[in-house]
Design a protein around this motif. Sequence first.
Motif, PDB file in Angstrom:
ATOM      1  N   UNK A 196       0.831  -1.200   0.000  1.00  0.00           N
ATOM      2  CA  UNK A 196       0.000   0.000   0.000  1.00  0.00           C
ATOM      3  C   UNK A 196       0.871   1.258   0.000  1.00  0.00           C
ATOM      4  N   UNK A 197       1.924   1.263   0.824  1.00  0.00           N
ATOM      5  CA  UNK A 197       2.818   2.429   0.881  1.00  0.00           C
ATOM      6  C   UNK A 197       3.486   2.679  -0.478  1.00  0.00           C
ATOM      7  N   UNK A 198       3.795   1.614  -1.173  1.00  0.00           N
ATOM      8  CA  UNK A 198       4.446   1.743  -2.481  1.00  0.00           C
ATOM      9  C   UNK A 198       3.445   1.936  -3.616  1.00  0.00           C
ATOM     10  N   UNK A 199       2.153   1.969  -3.287  1.00  0.00           N
ATOM     11  CA  UNK A 199       1.077   2.163  -4.279  1.00  0.00           C
ATOM     12  C   UNK A 199       1.096   1.077  -5.360  1.00  0.00           C
ATOM     13  N   UNK A 200       1.410  -0.146  -4.944  1.00  0.00           N
ATOM     14  CA  UNK A 200       1.430  -1.254  -5.902  1.00  0.00           C
ATOM     15  C   UNK A 200       0.056  -1.493  -6.505  1.00  0.00           C
ATOM     16  N   UNK A 201      -0.995  -1.326  -5.688  1.00  0.00           N
ATOM     17  CA  UNK A 201      -2.350  -1.569  -6.198  1.00  0.00           C
ATOM     18  C   UNK A 201      -2.715  -0.562  -7.291  1.00  0.00           C
ATOM     19  N   UNK A 202      -2.288   0.686  -7.123  1.00  0.00           N
ATOM     20  CA  UNK A 202      -2.563   1.699  -8.144  1.00  0.00           C
ATOM     21  C   UNK A 202      -1.818   1.363  -9.431  1.00  0.00           C
ATOM     22  N   UNK A 203      -0.544   0.979  -9.291  1.00  0.00           N
ATOM     23  CA  UNK A 203       0.259   0.647 -10.462  1.00  0.00           C
ATOM     24  C   UNK A 203      -0.323  -0.560 -11.201  1.00  0.00           C
ATOM     25  N   UNK A 204      -0.871  -1.505 -10.452  1.00  0.00           N
ATOM     26  CA  UNK A 204      -1.491  -2.670 -11.107  1.00  0.00           C
ATOM     27  C   UNK A 204      -2.694  -2.255 -11.942  1.00  0.00           C
ATOM     28  N   UNK A 205      -3.527  -1.408 -11.398  1.00  0.00           N
ATOM     29  CA  UNK A 205      -4.706  -0.961 -12.147  1.00  0.00           C
ATOM     30  C   UNK A 205      -4.286  -0.193 -13.404  1.00  0.00           C
ATOM     31  N   UNK A 206      -3.330   0.713 -13.262  1.00  0.00           N
ATOM     32  CA  UNK A 206      -2.876   1.479 -14.422  1.00  0.00           C
ATOM     33  C   UNK A 206      -2.217   0.582 -15.461  1.00  0.00           C
ATOM     34  N   UNK A 207      -1.515  -0.445 -14.998  1.00  0.00           N
ATOM     35  CA  UNK A 207      -0.887  -1.377 -15.930  1.00  0.00           C
ATOM     36  C   UNK A 207      -1.924  -2.161 -16.710  1.00  0.00           C
ATOM     37  N   UNK A 208      -3.019  -2.552 -16.055  1.00  0.00           N
ATOM     38  CA  UNK A 208      -4.076  -3.264 -16.762  1.00  0.00           C
ATOM     39  C   UNK A 208      -4.740  -2.374 -17.813  1.00  0.00           C
ATOM     40  N   UNK A 209      -4.918  -1.097 -17.496  1.00  0.00           N
ATOM     41  CA  UNK A 209      -5.470  -0.161 -18.487  1.00  0.00           C
ATOM     42  C   UNK A 209      -4.508  -0.012 -19.661  1.00  0.00           C
ATOM     43  N   UNK A 210      -3.220   0.107 -19.363  1.00  0.00           N
ATOM     44  CA  UNK A 210      -2.205   0.225 -20.414  1.00  0.00           C
ATOM     45  C   UNK A 210      -2.191  -1.002 -21.306  1.00  0.00           C
ATOM     46  N   UNK A 211      -2.275  -2.180 -20.698  1.00  0.00           N
ATOM     47  CA  UNK A 211      -2.287  -3.423 -21.469  1.00  0.00           C
ATOM     48  C   UNK A 211      -3.505  -3.487 -22.381  1.00  0.00           C
ATOM     49  N   UNK A 212      -4.637  -3.011 -21.899  1.00  0.00           N
ATOM     50  CA  UNK A 212      -5.848  -3.006 -22.725  1.00  0.00           C
ATOM     51  C   UNK A 212      -5.699  -2.067 -23.927  1.00  0.00           C
TER      52      UNK A 212
END
Length: 451
Positions: A185-201
Amino acid sequence: MRWIIDLTTALWLSSLTGTILFLIWYAVSRLSESTGRFNTIYALLRPVLLFWNLPLSFVVLQHLNYSRWGGMLFRYPQETERRLFFVSAIWLVGAGMLLFRYAWNAWRMHQKYRISLPIDDSVYDLFLETCGELGIGEGNVELVSDYRLKIPCLGGLLRTYVVLPDAEYTKEQLKLIFVHELTHYRQKSHVLRHLTEITTALHYANPLVWLFRNKVRCWEEYACDYEAVTRWKDCDGYFELIRGIAGTPSMAHVLNSYLCEQLPDIERRRKMIQRSDCMRKKSGWMTLTAVLTMVVFSTVGVSAATQAVGEGYYNAFVASAGAQEESAAEVPGVEYCADGFEPGVIVEQDQSGVSLLDIMGYAWTIKAHRAQCSHDFQASSGQTISVSCTVDNRDAQIRLGIIDPDNTLRYIVCSGAGAHVFTLTKTGNYSVYVHNLSDYEINVVVTSNLQ
């Protein structure tokens, strides 16, 4: 139709710049693993993600379109435009379907966690205690339980949850789970995962975006372990506890950051962190060098790629225009008239103001498919202008002519050399010009005589 093509063009250019930056990051990360600073390597993935999604090259090309390429970028013949629209529509439909799947999964996960089971008070107290130790305010992350889950994870986006399986854990295991997931959470991994999925799409047709997606998932665990182990202060004990928690391997949801996903991954992560521990006390100059290297090479690479795209499109446009001209070739020596230069032709004006050979003489170097014109001079209706030209390459084809006061072009077509007498029908400012129709740079000497 036009906006769809422009949108897809912006996506394609972003895909290109994102790929370039990712390849540079990949090379730098391989070289930087010896520094052991996995959090820095992971942090460098964020600008890579930025270049995958921001249409910087498209904006730059649009800005330089008229000043550098005569406004001809992103202009297409009607038949080419129809084909591009068809390809763009296929791309956007595929991206739209993947984005819909992402949004649906994100909404389902949110709904599932929102109604998940409450947590025992003693476990929740330990969770709040760990939040305080990591500097996370109460209420920023919620703690829930899900009986369908087999391994703990961090999920959510706007509302973030640490999710526990319906299992019995020792206090030490719970502490490790909370430290690990709250570090995510401190490293904002969850945010990066969501943005990565959008990028992949958006860039699903680019195979390297899937490799990028995989690297994000790997390096978020390395970076999390790197920071969590320093708080645990026992690398072997940390990973032994993870092995005990992992239990049966299970498939993980792509939007969640899990404690572990497959048992073989634990050993790989342990070796990486042990190597990192050996390097922690080394000087940080290697890390700084890696960061600066990535910044320099990324700037140069993206700039060069943007320039190459613009020049490549310009040359393709010129070649296409040349092919169309060949189908209706102009006869040498015959005087022609045109309303102006074709779209995309860059016209440069003589800035010397002084003749180089005589009172109406010029020596010019003209790039391929560009035009050069003289400074203006006054002339009256009924006068004549005799214009002659010689080219250093006998095979070079040119248009030699004058520009009337109303910007009408009058010209002849010739190769290597040519001459013509133009009778003036208007009073006003005229200029002499040469349009290089060849695919290479030429040197020309132009003389003119006003009578």
